[in-house]
Design a protein around this motif. Structure first.
Motif, short mmCIF file in Angstrom:
data_model
loop_
_atom_site.label_atom_id
_atom_site.label_comp_id
_atom_site.label_asym_id
_atom_site.label_seq_id
_atom_site.Cartn_x
_atom_site.Cartn_y
_atom_site.Cartn_z
N ALA A 17 6.83 -12.83 4.28
CA ALA A 17 7.19 -12.25 2.99
C ALA A 17 5.96 -11.76 2.24
CB ALA A 17 7.95 -13.26 2.15
N GLY A 18 4.92 -12.57 2.22
CA GLY A 18 3.72 -12.19 1.48
C GLY A 18 3.10 -10.92 1.98
N ARG A 19 3.03 -10.78 3.30
CA ARG A 19 2.47 -9.56 3.88
C ARG A 19 3.29 -8.34 3.47
NH1 ARG A 19 -0.35 -7.15 8.18
NH2 ARG A 19 0.81 -5.45 9.18
N GLY A 20 4.61 -8.44 3.59
CA GLY A 20 5.46 -7.31 3.23
C GLY A 20 5.36 -6.95 1.77
N ILE A 21 5.35 -7.97 0.89
CA ILE A 21 5.24 -7.71 -0.54
C ILE A 21 3.91 -7.04 -0.86
CG2 ILE A 21 5.00 -8.85 -2.79
CD1 ILE A 21 7.02 -10.97 -1.69
N ALA A 22 2.84 -7.51 -0.26
CA ALA A 22 1.52 -6.93 -0.50
C ALA A 22 1.47 -5.46 -0.08
CB ALA A 22 0.45 -7.73 0.25
N ILE A 23 2.03 -5.16 1.08
CA ILE A 23 2.03 -3.78 1.58
C ILE A 23 2.87 -2.89 0.67
CG2 ILE A 23 2.76 -2.29 3.48
CD1 ILE A 23 2.06 -4.62 5.38
N ALA A 24 4.01 -3.38 0.22
CA ALA A 24 4.86 -2.59 -0.68
C ALA A 24 4.14 -2.31 -1.99
CB ALA A 24 6.17 -3.32 -0.95
N LEU A 25 3.46 -3.29 -2.54
CA LEU A 25 2.71 -3.07 -3.78
C LEU A 25 1.56 -2.09 -3.54
CD1 LEU A 25 2.66 -6.68 -5.28
CD2 LEU A 25 4.04 -4.72 -6.04
N GLY A 26 0.97 -2.15 -2.36
CA GLY A 26 -0.05 -1.17 -2.00
C GLY A 26 0.51 0.23 -1.96
N ALA A 27 1.73 0.37 -1.46
CA ALA A 27 2.38 1.68 -1.40
C ALA A 27 2.60 2.26 -2.79
CB ALA A 27 3.71 1.59 -0.65
N VAL A 34 -5.16 -10.30 -1.27
CA VAL A 34 -4.33 -10.89 -0.23
C VAL A 34 -4.93 -12.25 0.13
CG1 VAL A 34 -3.62 -10.66 2.19
CG2 VAL A 34 -3.71 -8.63 0.71
N THR A 35 -4.20 -13.33 -0.11
CA THR A 35 -4.75 -14.65 0.17
C THR A 35 -4.01 -15.33 1.32
OG1 THR A 35 -3.37 -16.13 -1.19
CG2 THR A 35 -5.09 -14.85 -2.32
N GLY A 36 -4.71 -16.26 1.94
CA GLY A 36 -4.18 -17.03 3.05
C GLY A 36 -5.32 -17.66 3.81
N ARG A 37 -4.98 -18.42 4.84
CA ARG A 37 -6.01 -19.11 5.63
C ARG A 37 -6.34 -18.41 6.93
NH1 ARG A 37 -3.99 -25.04 6.55
NH2 ARG A 37 -2.11 -23.87 7.07
N SER A 38 -5.45 -17.54 7.40
CA SER A 38 -5.64 -16.94 8.72
C SER A 38 -6.62 -15.77 8.67
CB SER A 38 -4.29 -16.45 9.28
OG SER A 38 -3.41 -17.55 9.44
N PRO A 224 10.44 -7.63 4.92
CA PRO A 224 9.58 -8.29 3.94
C PRO A 224 9.11 -7.36 2.82
CG PRO A 224 8.94 -8.94 6.16
CD PRO A 224 9.93 -7.80 6.30
N GLU A 225 9.03 -6.06 3.11
CA GLU A 225 8.60 -5.09 2.10
C GLU A 225 9.63 -4.91 0.98
OE1 GLU A 225 6.41 -4.40 5.83
OE2 GLU A 225 8.55 -4.58 5.36
N PHE A 226 10.89 -5.16 1.29
CA PHE A 226 11.99 -4.94 0.35
C PHE A 226 11.74 -5.66 -0.98
CE2 PHE A 226 16.34 -6.20 -1.11
CZ PHE A 226 16.85 -4.93 -1.37
N THR A 227 11.37 -6.93 -0.91
CA THR A 227 11.13 -7.69 -2.13
C THR A 227 9.95 -7.14 -2.91
OG1 THR A 227 12.07 -9.71 -1.17
CG2 THR A 227 10.62 -9.99 -3.07
#
Length: 287
Positions: A17-27, A34-38, A224-227
Motif C-alpha cells: 500500500a505504501g509504495r502505491g500511495i507514494a507513487i500516486a502522490l508522485g503522479a 519514502v520510508t521503510g527498512r528495505s 495500491p495506487e488507488f488509495t
C-alpha cells in the motif's frame, strides 16, 4: 531548499500500500519521502525497496526521496522529520502506513495458536503511527491545509485474522478521531481510510497458499495506487476540515471525487460487500 511542490511523507513504502500511495502522490507532483527498512533485495521476504519506490515516484512526475527508517525506533523517526524540516520546512501530507505484518497472520487457527510475533503490529503499525504524527505535527501546523491520513480497513469493526489485526485497524480509526480534536484549531485534518483488498505481492502469496479459498479476491482487489489518488483528492477538498476526524471508505470517496481504479474499475464499498460501516465517534470531549 523547499519549492512549491506539496511535501508528503509515506511510511512503510518499500512495497504494498505504501509504495502505491507514494507513487500516486508522485503522479500528482508531490515531493514524497519514502520510508521503510528495505534497502536491497533480500532485506525482506517480499520484493521492494525504498530506493525502488523513490525512483518510481520521480518517474511518475514527483520527487522521490528514500529514507531508511525502522519505525520501531522512535529516534529514527525523529531524525526523519528533522531531515524533512531541514530540507522542506514543512509537511503537507503524512500517510501513516508502516506496519509489521507477520507471514502467519492469515494462517488458520486461534490467536494463541499463531506466533506471538503477530502482536508486533501494535508496535510498528499502531504506536509508530502515533510517533510519526507526534513529530510531524509541528511541521504541519500553520499551513493553509495539511492532512494526516491513516491507512485502515473494515477489520476495525468485524473479525479479520484475529484480535491483533482488529485492534490495529480500530486504533488507526481512533487516532484519526482523537487527533482531529487536537488539530482542529491548528487547521490540520486527520482521517482514517478503509482500503479494500490490495493487489500486492503479499496478496499473491496469500492466494497461492490456498487458491480454492482466496481466488475470489483477485476480482475485488484494488491497486495500491488507488488509495493514493483518494488521499490526493481528500487533501484538495475545500471541505477537508469538515471531514476531519472521520473514518471514510476509500471506495466511496473515489465515487465522490470521480476516481476510478486501473482499467476503469470502480471498487466496491465494504458497506455493500460486507454490510459494515465505520463507527462514528460521540461528540463529547473531556480534557
Amino acid at each position: 531548499m523547499s519549492d512549491k511542490r506539496p511535501v508528503a511523507v509515506v511510511t512503510g513504502a518499500s512495497r504494498g500500500a505504501g509504495r502505491g500511495i507514494a507513487i500516486a502522490l508522485g503522479a500528482h507532483g508531490c515531493t514524497v519521502y519514502v520510508t521503510g527498512r528495505s534497502e536491497k533485495a533480500g532485506d525482506a521476504a517480499l520484493p521492494g525497496t525504498i530506493y525502488e519506490t523513490a525512483e518510481a515516484v520521480t518517474k511518475a512526475g514527483g520527487v522521490g526521496i528514500a529514507v531508511r527508517v525502522d519505525h520501531a525506533d522512535d529516534a529514527q523517526v525523529k531524525t526523519l522529520f528533522d531531515q524533512v524540516e531541514r530540507d522542506q520546512g514543512r509537511v503537507d501530507i503524512l500517510v501513516n502506513n508502516a506496519c509489521a505484518l507477520h507471514d502467519q497472520l492469515t494462517a488458520p487457527g486461534n490467536f494463541w495458536e499463531k506466533p506471538l510475533g503477530i502482536v508486533d503490529m501494535l508496535d510498528v503499525g499502531l504506536r509508530s503511527s502515533y510517533v510519526a504524527s507526534y513529530y510531524a505535527a509541528p511541521l504541519m501546523i500553520g499551513r493553509d491545509k495539511a492532512l494526516v491520513a491513516f491507512t485502515s480497513a473494515s477489520g476495525a469493526v468485524h473479525y479479520v485474522f484475529g484480535p491483533a489485526y482488529g485492534a490495529h485497524k480500530a486504533g488507526m480509526d481512533k487516532f484519526a478521531a482523537d487527533m482531529a480534536v487536537d488539530f482542529k484549531e491548528a487547521g490540520v485534518a486527520a482521517l482514517s481510510i478503509w482500503m479494500g483488498t490490495l493487489w500486492t505481492d503479499r496478496l499473491r502469496m496469500v492466494i497461492a497458499s490456498d487458491p480454492a479459498k482466496y481466488a475470489y479476491l483477485e476480482n475485488m482487489a484494488e491497486t495500491p495506487e488507488f488509495t493514493g489518488h483518494v488521499i490526493w483528492a481528500l487533501y484538495n477538498d475545500p471541505q477537508l476540515m469538515e471531514l476531519s476526524g472521520q473514518t471514510v471508505i476509500g471506495a466511496e470517496m473515489a465515487v465522490k471525487y470521480g476516481i476510478q481504479d486501473e482499467g476503469g474499475r470502480q471498487p466496491s464499498s465494504y458497506r455493500d460487500t460486507h454490510g459494515v460501516e465505520p463507527r462514528v465517534q460521540y461528540p463529547a470531549i473531556i480534557r
